[in-house]
Design a protein around this motif. Structure first.
Motif, mmCIF file in Angstrom:
data_model
loop_
_atom_site.group_PDB
_atom_site.id
_atom_site.type_symbol
_atom_site.label_atom_id
_atom_site.label_comp_id
_atom_site.label_asym_id
_atom_site.label_seq_id
_atom_site.Cartn_x
_atom_site.Cartn_y
_atom_site.Cartn_z
ATOM 1 N N ALA A 1 26.920 48.932 35.028
ATOM 2 C CA ALA A 1 28.387 48.908 34.980
ATOM 3 C C ALA A 1 28.966 48.772 36.387
ATOM 4 N N GLU A 2 28.405 49.529 37.320
ATOM 5 C CA GLU A 2 28.860 49.436 38.709
ATOM 6 C C GLU A 2 28.669 48.027 39.266
ATOM 7 N N ALA A 3 27.516 47.441 39.007
ATOM 8 C CA ALA A 3 27.241 46.087 39.506
ATOM 9 C C ALA A 3 28.220 45.078 38.916
ATOM 10 N N ASN A 4 28.522 45.215 37.630
ATOM 11 C CA ASN A 4 29.431 44.284 36.980
ATOM 12 C C ASN A 4 30.862 44.438 37.497
ATOM 13 N N VAL A 5 31.296 45.655 37.679
ATOM 14 C CA VAL A 5 32.649 45.876 38.203
ATOM 15 C C VAL A 5 32.731 45.404 39.651
ATOM 16 N N ASN A 6 31.696 45.658 40.432
ATOM 17 C CA ASN A 6 31.695 45.170 41.819
ATOM 18 C C ASN A 6 31.725 43.649 41.880
ATOM 19 N N ALA A 7 31.044 42.986 40.946
ATOM 20 C CA ALA A 7 31.095 41.524 40.894
ATOM 21 C C ALA A 7 32.516 41.053 40.593
ATOM 22 N N ALA A 8 33.204 41.771 39.716
ATOM 23 C CA ALA A 8 34.595 41.418 39.408
ATOM 24 C C ALA A 8 35.495 41.638 40.632
ATOM 25 N N PHE A 9 35.260 42.721 41.365
ATOM 26 C CA PHE A 9 36.038 42.953 42.589
ATOM 27 C C PHE A 9 35.754 41.867 43.621
ATOM 28 N N ASP A 10 34.501 41.454 43.725
ATOM 29 C CA ASP A 10 34.161 40.371 44.650
ATOM 30 C C ASP A 10 34.890 39.089 44.264
ATOM 31 N N LEU A 11 34.938 38.811 42.963
ATOM 32 C CA LEU A 11 35.677 37.635 42.500
ATOM 33 C C LEU A 11 37.153 37.762 42.861
ATOM 34 N N ALA A 12 37.735 38.915 42.599
ATOM 35 C CA ALA A 12 39.154 39.111 42.911
ATOM 36 C C ALA A 12 39.418 38.874 44.398
ATOM 37 N N GLN A 13 38.522 39.364 45.232
ATOM 38 C CA GLN A 13 38.667 39.176 46.678
ATOM 39 C C GLN A 13 38.626 37.687 47.029
ATOM 40 N N LYS A 14 37.728 36.948 46.409
ATOM 41 C CA LYS A 14 37.637 35.506 46.654
ATOM 42 C C LYS A 14 38.875 34.780 46.134
ATOM 43 N N LEU A 15 39.374 35.205 44.972
ATOM 44 C CA LEU A 15 40.553 34.562 44.400
ATOM 45 C C LEU A 15 41.779 34.738 45.282
ATOM 46 N N VAL A 16 41.868 35.896 45.933
ATOM 47 C CA VAL A 16 42.993 36.151 46.834
ATOM 48 C C VAL A 16 43.036 35.100 47.943
ATOM 49 N N HIS A 17 41.875 34.625 48.338
ATOM 50 C CA HIS A 17 41.790 33.673 49.450
ATOM 51 C C HIS A 17 41.654 32.219 48.992
ATOM 52 N N ALA A 18 41.698 31.983 47.694
ATOM 53 C CA ALA A 18 41.574 30.609 47.188
ATOM 54 C C ALA A 18 42.733 29.758 47.705
ATOM 55 N N LYS A 19 42.410 28.527 48.050
ATOM 56 C CA LYS A 19 43.405 27.632 48.645
ATOM 57 C C LYS A 19 44.203 26.849 47.620
ATOM 58 N N ASP A 20 43.604 26.617 46.439
ATOM 59 C CA ASP A 20 44.294 25.798 45.444
ATOM 60 C C ASP A 20 43.744 26.127 44.050
ATOM 61 N N PRO A 21 44.406 25.630 43.008
ATOM 62 C CA PRO A 21 43.949 25.922 41.639
ATOM 63 C C PRO A 21 42.526 25.449 41.367
ATOM 64 N N GLN A 22 42.115 24.342 41.983
ATOM 65 C CA GLN A 22 40.747 23.858 41.761
ATOM 66 C C GLN A 22 39.724 24.872 42.264
ATOM 67 N N GLU A 23 40.005 25.476 43.404
ATOM 68 C CA GLU A 23 39.093 26.487 43.923
ATOM 69 C C GLU A 23 39.073 27.708 43.013
ATOM 70 N N VAL A 24 40.226 28.075 42.469
ATOM 71 C CA VAL A 24 40.299 29.199 41.534
ATOM 72 C C VAL A 24 39.415 28.922 40.317
ATOM 73 N N PHE A 25 39.536 27.722 39.744
ATOM 74 C CA PHE A 25 38.731 27.374 38.573
ATOM 75 C C PHE A 25 37.247 27.344 38.909
ATOM 76 N N LYS A 26 36.903 26.841 40.079
ATOM 77 C CA LYS A 26 35.502 26.798 40.508
ATOM 78 C C LYS A 26 34.941 28.209 40.651
ATOM 79 N N LEU A 27 35.691 29.083 41.323
ATOM 80 C CA LEU A 27 35.246 30.467 41.502
ATOM 81 C C LEU A 27 35.082 31.171 40.162
ATOM 82 N N GLN A 28 36.034 30.957 39.272
ATOM 83 C CA GLN A 28 35.973 31.593 37.951
ATOM 84 C C GLN A 28 34.764 31.091 37.169
ATOM 85 N N SER A 29 34.510 29.808 37.224
ATOM 86 C CA SER A 29 33.367 29.230 36.515
ATOM 87 C C SER A 29 32.052 29.787 37.053
ATOM 88 N N GLU A 30 31.920 29.848 38.362
ATOM 89 C CA GLU A 30 30.707 30.396 38.978
ATOM 90 C C GLU A 30 30.521 31.861 38.586
#
Length: 118
Positions: free
Chosen positions: A62-91
């Motif tokens: 559970a900790e690993a999964n929640v940390n992965a979600a936090f890592d994604l959120a951190q990356k999304l905050v820095h996404a430059k455009d919608p394409q990067e958001v979709f790419k990050l979400q897909s990965e």
């Protein structure tokens, strides 16, 4: 055709980044308390010798999964455009599906071992 560039104001990015970090710290506090509770709990709940081991493993997943979600959120905050958001979400989704499959297999094996120990 000119593409519209979506820019998120710096203040909004800063606020989002701080919010993600605050949420991460709050979760870490919760996870630490849960881990401490497991460490101090009885070793044989429900009559299963390894139930505590299964609980510890489930909490770590559970900790690993929640940390992965936090890592994604951190990356999304820095996404430059919608394409990067979709790419990050897909990965993220692909990686989490693999992780959940592995976790399910490992947890199932641990549960099996805990029920067959005497």
């Amino acid at each position: 055709m000119v593409e519209a560039v979506y820019q998120i104001p710096t203040e909004v990015r800063d606020f989002a980044e701080k919010s993600v970090e605050q949420a991460r710290k709050a979760f870490e506090g919760f996870a630490g308390a849960a881990q401490k509770a497991l460490d101090t709990s009885a070793d044989i709940p429900f009559g299963l010798p390894s139930a505590k081991d299964v609980s510890v493993k489930a909490l770590s997943f559970a900790e690993a999964n929640v940390n992965a979600a936090f890592d994604l959120a951190q990356k999304l905050v820095h996404a430059k455009d919608p394409q990067e958001v979709f790419k990050l979400q897909s990965e993220f989704v692909q990686a989490q599906l693999r992780a959940i499959q592995e976790q399910t297999t490992e947890l199932g094996a641990s549960i099996q071992r805990s029920t067959t120990k005497s």
